[in-house]
Design a protein around this motif. Structure first.
Motif, PDB file in Angstrom:
ATOM      1  N   GLY A   1     -41.349 -28.986  56.737  1.00  0.00           N
ATOM      2  CA  GLY A   1     -40.813 -29.122  55.379  1.00  0.00           C
ATOM      3  C   GLY A   1     -39.395 -29.670  55.388  1.00  0.00           C
ATOM      4  O   GLY A   1     -39.017 -30.476  54.534  1.00  0.00           O
TER       5      GLY A   1
ATOM      6  N   LEU B   1     -37.943 -31.579  57.846  1.00  0.00           N
ATOM      7  CA  LEU B   1     -37.961 -33.002  58.226  1.00  0.00           C
ATOM      8  C   LEU B   1     -38.493 -33.858  57.072  1.00  0.00           C
ATOM      9  O   LEU B   1     -37.950 -34.934  56.766  1.00  0.00           O
ATOM     10  CB  LEU B   1     -38.822 -33.222  59.473  1.00  0.00           C
ATOM     11  CG  LEU B   1     -38.893 -34.687  59.933  1.00  0.00           C
ATOM     12  CD1 LEU B   1     -37.534 -35.197  60.388  1.00  0.00           C
ATOM     13  CD2 LEU B   1     -39.922 -34.880  61.048  1.00  0.00           C
ATOM     14  N   ALA B   2     -39.532 -33.356  56.407  1.00  0.00           N
ATOM     15  CA  ALA B   2     -40.130 -34.091  55.285  1.00  0.00           C
ATOM     16  C   ALA B   2     -39.089 -34.336  54.197  1.00  0.00           C
ATOM     17  O   ALA B   2     -38.980 -35.435  53.655  1.00  0.00           O
ATOM     18  CB  ALA B   2     -41.324 -33.324  54.725  1.00  0.00           C
ATOM     19  N   MET B   3     -38.305 -33.281  53.865  1.00  0.00           N
ATOM     20  CA  MET B   3     -37.288 -33.404  52.816  1.00  0.00           C
ATOM     21  C   MET B   3     -36.224 -34.424  53.225  1.00  0.00           C
ATOM     22  O   MET B   3     -35.822 -35.268  52.419  1.00  0.00           O
ATOM     23  CB  MET B   3     -36.661 -32.028  52.567  1.00  0.00           C
ATOM     24  CG  MET B   3     -35.525 -32.013  51.563  1.00  0.00           C
ATOM     25  SD  MET B   3     -36.074 -32.470  49.887  1.00  0.00           S
ATOM     26  CE  MET B   3     -34.609 -32.083  48.906  1.00  0.00           C
TER      27      MET B   3
ATOM     28  N   LYS C   1     -36.548 -36.938  55.301  1.00  0.00           N
ATOM     29  CA  LYS C   1     -37.144 -38.276  55.309  1.00  0.00           C
ATOM     30  C   LYS C   1     -37.319 -38.811  53.885  1.00  0.00           C
ATOM     31  O   LYS C   1     -37.051 -39.983  53.606  1.00  0.00           O
ATOM     32  CB  LYS C   1     -38.514 -38.177  56.004  1.00  0.00           C
ATOM     33  CG  LYS C   1     -39.180 -39.506  56.267  1.00  0.00           C
ATOM     34  CD  LYS C   1     -40.483 -39.296  57.048  1.00  0.00           C
ATOM     35  CE  LYS C   1     -41.132 -40.616  57.403  1.00  0.00           C
ATOM     36  NZ  LYS C   1     -42.310 -40.444  58.270  1.00  0.00           N
ATOM     37  N   TYR C   2     -37.773 -37.933  52.989  1.00  0.00           N
ATOM     38  CA  TYR C   2     -38.028 -38.367  51.618  1.00  0.00           C
ATOM     39  C   TYR C   2     -36.726 -38.735  50.907  1.00  0.00           C
ATOM     40  O   TYR C   2     -36.651 -39.730  50.190  1.00  0.00           O
ATOM     41  CB  TYR C   2     -38.765 -37.262  50.856  1.00  0.00           C
ATOM     42  CG  TYR C   2     -39.207 -37.682  49.481  1.00  0.00           C
ATOM     43  CD1 TYR C   2     -40.015 -38.798  49.315  1.00  0.00           C
ATOM     44  CD2 TYR C   2     -38.802 -36.995  48.345  1.00  0.00           C
ATOM     45  CE1 TYR C   2     -40.411 -39.211  48.058  1.00  0.00           C
ATOM     46  CE2 TYR C   2     -39.193 -37.390  47.083  1.00  0.00           C
ATOM     47  CZ  TYR C   2     -39.994 -38.501  46.948  1.00  0.00           C
ATOM     48  OH  TYR C   2     -40.388 -38.904  45.694  1.00  0.00           O
TER      49      TYR C   2
ATOM     50  N   MET D   1     -28.655 -32.859  47.522  1.00  0.00           N
ATOM     51  CA  MET D   1     -30.021 -32.379  47.281  1.00  0.00           C
ATOM     52  C   MET D   1     -30.601 -31.711  48.531  1.00  0.00           C
ATOM     53  O   MET D   1     -31.262 -30.682  48.436  1.00  0.00           O
ATOM     54  CB  MET D   1     -30.928 -33.525  46.839  1.00  0.00           C
ATOM     55  CG  MET D   1     -30.670 -33.919  45.398  1.00  0.00           C
ATOM     56  SD  MET D   1     -31.948 -35.055  44.789  1.00  0.00           S
ATOM     57  CE  MET D   1     -33.136 -33.880  44.142  1.00  0.00           C
TER      58      MET D   1
ATOM     59  N   SER E   1     -28.900 -28.315  48.812  1.00  0.00           N
ATOM     60  CA  SER E   1     -29.393 -27.383  47.793  1.00  0.00           C
ATOM     61  C   SER E   1     -30.769 -26.830  48.187  1.00  0.00           C
ATOM     62  O   SER E   1     -31.030 -25.628  48.072  1.00  0.00           O
ATOM     63  CB  SER E   1     -29.480 -28.100  46.434  1.00  0.00           C
ATOM     64  OG  SER E   1     -30.309 -27.372  45.554  1.00  0.00           O
ATOM     65  N   PHE E   2     -31.624 -27.717  48.663  1.00  0.00           N
ATOM     66  CA  PHE E   2     -32.954 -27.309  49.118  1.00  0.00           C
ATOM     67  C   PHE E   2     -32.845 -26.269  50.247  1.00  0.00           C
ATOM     68  O   PHE E   2     -33.550 -25.256  50.248  1.00  0.00           O
ATOM     69  CB  PHE E   2     -33.698 -28.565  49.588  1.00  0.00           C
ATOM     70  CG  PHE E   2     -35.010 -28.321  50.253  1.00  0.00           C
ATOM     71  CD1 PHE E   2     -36.096 -27.868  49.525  1.00  0.00           C
ATOM     72  CD2 PHE E   2     -35.172 -28.563  51.613  1.00  0.00           C
ATOM     73  CE1 PHE E   2     -37.326 -27.659  50.150  1.00  0.00           C
ATOM     74  CE2 PHE E   2     -36.386 -28.351  52.236  1.00  0.00           C
ATOM     75  CZ  PHE E   2     -37.465 -27.890  51.502  1.00  0.00           C
TER      76      PHE E   2
ATOM     77  N   THR F   1     -31.847 -22.855  48.929  1.00  0.00           N
ATOM     78  CA  THR F   1     -32.995 -22.138  48.351  1.00  0.00           C
ATOM     79  C   THR F   1     -33.853 -21.521  49.462  1.00  0.00           C
ATOM     80  O   THR F   1     -34.259 -20.360  49.361  1.00  0.00           O
ATOM     81  CB  THR F   1     -33.844 -23.093  47.477  1.00  0.00           C
ATOM     82  OG1 THR F   1     -33.037 -23.524  46.370  1.00  0.00           O
ATOM     83  CG2 THR F   1     -35.101 -22.404  46.962  1.00  0.00           C
ATOM     84  N   ILE F   2     -34.092 -22.274  50.526  1.00  0.00           N
ATOM     85  CA  ILE F   2     -34.874 -21.713  51.635  1.00  0.00           C
ATOM     86  C   ILE F   2     -34.138 -20.540  52.270  1.00  0.00           C
ATOM     87  O   ILE F   2     -34.738 -19.510  52.588  1.00  0.00           O
ATOM     88  CB  ILE F   2     -35.149 -22.790  52.704  1.00  0.00           C
ATOM     89  CG1 ILE F   2     -36.078 -23.857  52.126  1.00  0.00           C
ATOM     90  CG2 ILE F   2     -35.787 -22.166  53.953  1.00  0.00           C
ATOM     91  CD1 ILE F   2     -36.333 -25.001  53.075  1.00  0.00           C
TER      92      ILE F   2
ATOM     93  N   ARG G   1     -32.330 -18.349  51.034  1.00  0.00           N
ATOM     94  CA  ARG G   1     -32.452 -17.098  50.259  1.00  0.00           C
ATOM     95  C   ARG G   1     -33.564 -16.219  50.798  1.00  0.00           C
ATOM     96  O   ARG G   1     -33.496 -14.992  50.719  1.00  0.00           O
ATOM     97  CB  ARG G   1     -32.793 -17.399  48.799  1.00  0.00           C
ATOM     98  CG  ARG G   1     -31.707 -18.109  48.029  1.00  0.00           C
ATOM     99  CD  ARG G   1     -32.196 -18.373  46.602  1.00  0.00           C
ATOM    100  NE  ARG G   1     -32.144 -17.140  45.831  1.00  0.00           N
ATOM    101  CZ  ARG G   1     -31.345 -16.938  44.801  1.00  0.00           C
ATOM    102  NH1 ARG G   1     -30.540 -17.893  44.400  1.00  0.00           N
ATOM    103  NH2 ARG G   1     -31.347 -15.780  44.159  1.00  0.00           N
ATOM    104  N   GLY G   2     -34.641 -16.858  51.291  1.00  0.00           N
ATOM    105  CA  GLY G   2     -35.765 -16.070  51.808  1.00  0.00           C
ATOM    106  C   GLY G   2     -35.757 -15.986  53.319  1.00  0.00           C
ATOM    107  O   GLY G   2     -36.360 -15.091  53.907  1.00  0.00           O
TER     108      GLY G   2
END
Lengths: 200, 200
Positions: free
Chosen positions: B158, B160-162, B164-165, B184, B187-188, B191-192, B194-195
């Motif tokens: 997830g 690496l995907a973020m 790359k995108y 971005m 920020s992503f 969020t990760i 947090r968990g």
């Protein structure tokens, strides 16, 4: 110029879309001239241009309908499942199944990015529809007090990115099978849900 | 057949790599024949083949060195920053900066996926290096008791995907600028986190 939508014959339009999709997968988007699509369809040249302006217009139409199909499958699932925390994860099973059932469209989606500006504009429109849909669902969960107040758009981007990357690993690289692909996307969402969903 | 590495002249090798990269960005990977790379370098044909077997070999070498550069930049940052929770997020600033500083390589990386099997094999090798590195860092955090025990590989995918995108949105679509891209991605990761990060 294409005819107004009301004057179009739905089956003919659908047939042209399907012939184009078959050829795009078989020979690649760039190696498929419009005349081959016309030949495969069995229609005359004039008929083609009653429906589509050019090859890009076909790609755009294919992706438009694909986005609508993905979003409506997820919306149908939402009607059955009202638990927002549960559906944040389980919706991805529905979502990935729609991609998997439309193998040809998924292959086009995974292969053509970055190839030309016109294609990227069509892809961006497709992805923006999905990003908006994901963002609105996250914002809805925040408004309902089920999710923590995190920035929704970057998270939506991460979700789409993960889906796209795993689709690429499945359909282009063949490095994972369909079940592994879905399991990885779900696991990723479970990890996000740990921080996203409010503790009760 | 290329010479053994010890017998190679590093500057010559580097010059061939740079000429190839310039041409790949300028005209596209597929529209660049090896003879143009040789012509641009000013070396003889024999010299080229002392260093590389073919065009794919050049792409593979470019991506190999790129992966090493990304990983060592992040490792250097790790020497300064020992707080695992903080560095899970902040490391992405370093990571994305290395991509941004190597604009040409990033553009190649974002544009060629799905174009041919040989290219995809090179890309996969590049991405597997990054995925391994990300996975090991997550597992290290879990072992140290700083992170919750989540499946590391799907999360690494997830991440690496973020990356790359967002690189694609920045360099191909030009839909975000460099600062927005980095914001971005960070920020992503927040969020990760947090968990992922255990509450103290």
């Amino acid at each position: 110029m294409p005819l107004p939508e009301l004057k179009q014959n739905k089956e003919r339009r659908q047939r042209l879309l399907e012939c184009a999709l078959d050829l795009f997968v078989e020979r690649g988007y760039f190696n498929t001239p419009v005349r081959e699509i016309i030949a495969k369809s069995g229609f005359g040249t004039g008929t083609f241009y009653n429906y589509f302006a050019d090859k890009e217009d076909i790609l755009k139409s294919l992706l438009d309908e694909f986005a609508i199909q993905i979003i409506s499958s997820v919306n149908n699932y939402y009607i059955q499942e009202k638990d927002l925390a549960k559906r944040f994860i389980e919706t991805k099973r529905v979502n990935m199944e729609v991609f998997a059932q439309n193998e040809k469209l998924t292959e086009i989606y995974c292969r053509v990015a970055g190839a030309s500006d016109v294609i990227d504009a069509s892809l961006q429109q497709f992805e923006n529809k999905l990003l908006d849909f994901f963002t609105k669902n996250i914002e809805y969960g925040i408004r309902k007090g089920v999710f923590n107040d995190v920035p929704a758009s970057p998270l939506a981007h991460g979700i789409l990115a993960m889906e796209k990357y795993l689709l690429y690993k499945w359909i282009v690289l063949k490095a994972v099978n369909k079940e592994e692909m879905i399991a990885m996307v779900l696991s990723f969402h479970e990890t996000i849900a740990r921080g996203l969903v409010k503790k009760q």
